[in-house]
Design a protein around this motif. Structure first.
Motif, PDB file in Angstrom:
ATOM      1  N   VAL A  56       0.829  -1.208   0.000  1.00  0.00           N
ATOM      2  CA  VAL A  56       0.000   0.000   0.000  1.00  0.00           C
ATOM      3  C   VAL A  56       0.859   1.251   0.000  1.00  0.00           C
ATOM      4  N   THR A  65      -2.336   5.705   2.767  1.00  0.00           N
ATOM      5  CA  THR A  65      -3.543   4.913   2.503  1.00  0.00           C
ATOM      6  C   THR A  65      -4.282   4.649   3.814  1.00  0.00           C
ATOM      7  N   THR A 113      -6.152   2.758   6.580  1.00  0.00           N
ATOM      8  CA  THR A 113      -6.245   1.334   6.900  1.00  0.00           C
ATOM      9  C   THR A 113      -7.413   1.011   7.816  1.00  0.00           C
ATOM     10  N   ASN A 114      -8.076   2.037   8.342  1.00  0.00           N
ATOM     11  CA  ASN A 114      -9.227   1.839   9.226  1.00  0.00           C
ATOM     12  C   ASN A 114     -10.434   2.588   8.684  1.00  0.00           C
ATOM     13  N   ASN A 115     -11.610   2.084   8.996  1.00  0.00           N
ATOM     14  CA  ASN A 115     -12.844   2.792   8.670  1.00  0.00           C
ATOM     15  C   ASN A 115     -13.164   3.797   9.772  1.00  0.00           C
ATOM     16  N   SER A 175     -11.487   2.597   4.776  1.00  0.00           N
ATOM     17  CA  SER A 175     -10.192   2.016   4.441  1.00  0.00           C
ATOM     18  C   SER A 175     -10.167   1.617   2.971  1.00  0.00           C
ATOM     19  N   PHE A 199      -9.270  -1.165   1.841  1.00  0.00           N
ATOM     20  CA  PHE A 199      -9.447  -2.612   1.678  1.00  0.00           C
ATOM     21  C   PHE A 199     -10.876  -2.932   1.261  1.00  0.00           C
ATOM     22  N   ASP A 227     -10.414  -3.531  -4.598  1.00  0.00           N
ATOM     23  CA  ASP A 227      -9.264  -2.634  -4.536  1.00  0.00           C
ATOM     24  C   ASP A 227      -8.084  -3.165  -5.352  1.00  0.00           C
TER      25      ASP A 227
END
Length: 453
Positions: free
Chosen positions: A359, A363, A365-367, A373, A375, A381
């Protein structure tokens, strides 16, 4: 203290034999399943009794061969564990304290500690602390290299469309990626690559009108078994150790039992695990899968550890509060080369199953309430990055340069290129680290370098 010099030749030879045995097991299983499919087809077509009986005999013989191969694989795994245990005897170490074997590791090479899930519980009378260990997803080999008949057909359809309309690389890819996840679709496309790929887009007639058609080598396309394959966890430590701390001091350190090279991670619904047809509905959590649901079996498999009052140190008792509990382990039976190959194959497996990506900096990585995120569980993605046309171009652009993320990953871990091709990993051509390094060099003299001088 000098590092221990262990002779691991016998273990490496046994692991090489295990690879060959598993290949033989897969081949025997596939032959049995194909014979069973042929028998089913004969029965539906109304074949005569003699033809059906002959086919049943063939199915029965192939089933016995496949069962023998499965049992041989189990014996091979047990043999590797026995060889590992023999190392303790050679060094005259107690079976419950293999800690000195850690000194066999070469300090010149990095050690990769992969995550595991840990569960703890006391018995009702607080006389026993039970520690349960589950491998994380990174440990699992869940990728099926063989293709089903439907996957093979879709792969051929993809290449047929590519050869028919070479200028349109997007439409065939989007179609197959909608049916399968992008990671699996990329593997299907790769596995069905035509033997005349170099003729893609070429005119082959005198009038320069007719485009080349894809030619497939069906014998070279791997075939999948009809039944769900066992998902195994690999790259696990030879043994786990549980360390407990209370008020800043260590109060216990307990080692578990040896862990198998391949640890089954799902129940067995494979009819081959039954010794006869009457046992086809046997317990799917029996045998080497019992550790998944049975705690004593997990202790025996090295995936659970008991801490008793006799294990306590420094005057501590089992009822004292535990401030920190650490579970870790390393595999001292691997050489640097074999460990790098194993880890590379593990990453390659994930790349073609769940998907893998390097990544970019920044970027999410958490919502959060304002940002999601990057992902996507369905692999969306990775959709554009795994387009075969994109990966081909990415590799051609020099993804193995040290300045790129893929090159740094491969160089840092010593991963062999022939096993793990970092150039095909999305994000492999990122050069953010190199750019950051250039910025540090440019600013060094005028900032921290000046201050230090």
């Amino acid at each position: 203290m000098p590092a221990l010099n262990l002779n691991l030749d016998a273990l490496q030879a046994a692991r090489a034999d295990l690879v060959r045995q598993r290949d033989a097991q897969r081949s025997a299983t596939l032959a049995w399943q194909q014979a069973q499919a042929a028998l089913d087809s004969l029965a539906r077509s109304g074949a005569n009794a003699d033809a059906l009986q002959a086919q049943r005999q063939q199915v029965s013989a192939l089933r016995r061969t496949a069962q023998s191969a499965l049992q041989a694989t189990g014996k091979q795994l047990q043999g590797i564990q026995n060889l590992s245990q023999d190392l303790l005897g050679l060094l005259q170490l107690p079976p419950d304290n293999p800690a000195p074997l850690v000194e066999a590791l070469d300090a010149a090479h990095p050690v990769v500690l992969l995550p595991v899930a840990v569960q703890t519980r006391y018995t009702a009378d607080a006389s026993l602390l039970m520690v349960r260990i589950y491998p994380d997803a990174i440990h699992t080999f869940g990728h099926e290299p063989g293709l089903s008949a439907a996957e093979t057909a879709e792969g051929k359809r993809y290449w047929t469309e590519r050869f028919t309309t070479p200028s349109d690389t997007t439409s065939p890819w989007l179609q197959i990626a909608r049916i399968y996840t992008p990671a699996r679709a990329a593997w299907i496309v790769r596995s069905t690559t035509p033997t005349n790929f170099d003729q893609l887009g070429r005119r082959i007639d005198d009038a320069n009108v007719v485009l080349a058609s894809p030619q497939f080598d069906d014998a070279a396309i791997p075939q999948a078994s009809r039944d769900g394959a066992t998902v195994y966890a690999a790259a696990l430590p030879d043994r786990f150790v549980v360390v407990g701390q209370s008020r800043g001091r260590e109060v216990f350190r307990v080692w578990g039992q040896p862990v198998a090279d391949l640890l089954p991670m799902n129940p067995a619904f494979d009819p081959l695990t039954a010794t006869d047809e009457a046992e086809a509905d046997k317990d799917p959590f029996g045998g080497d899968r019992a550790w998944l649901v049975d705690y004593p079996a997990a202790v025996k498999a090295g995936m659970a550890i008991n801490v008793t009052a006799n294990d306590m140190r420094n005057g501590a008792t089992l009822t004292d509060p535990i401030d920190r509990l650490v579970v870790l382990g390393v595999d001292w039976t691997q050489t640097p080369d074999s460990a790098a190959t194993l880890f590379a194959s593990l990453l390659d497996n994930h790349q073609h199953s769940a998907g893998m990506k390097l990544v970019a900096q920044g970027t999410p990585t958490n919502n959060t309430s304002s940002t999601r995120s990057a992902f996507a569980a369905n692999g969306a993605d990775l959709l554009a990055d795994l387009d075969p046309q994109t990966t081909t171009q990415r590799t051609a652009d020099g993804a193995f340069e040290l300045a790129t993320a893929g090159g740094r990953l491969q160089g840092l871990l010593g991963l062999p290129v022939e096993v793990f091709n970092a150039g095909t990993v999305p994000g492999a051509t990122l050069r953010e680290s190199a750019s950051a390094g250039h910025m540090v060099n440019a600013l060094w003299s005028a900032t921290l370098g000046y201050t230090l001088r």
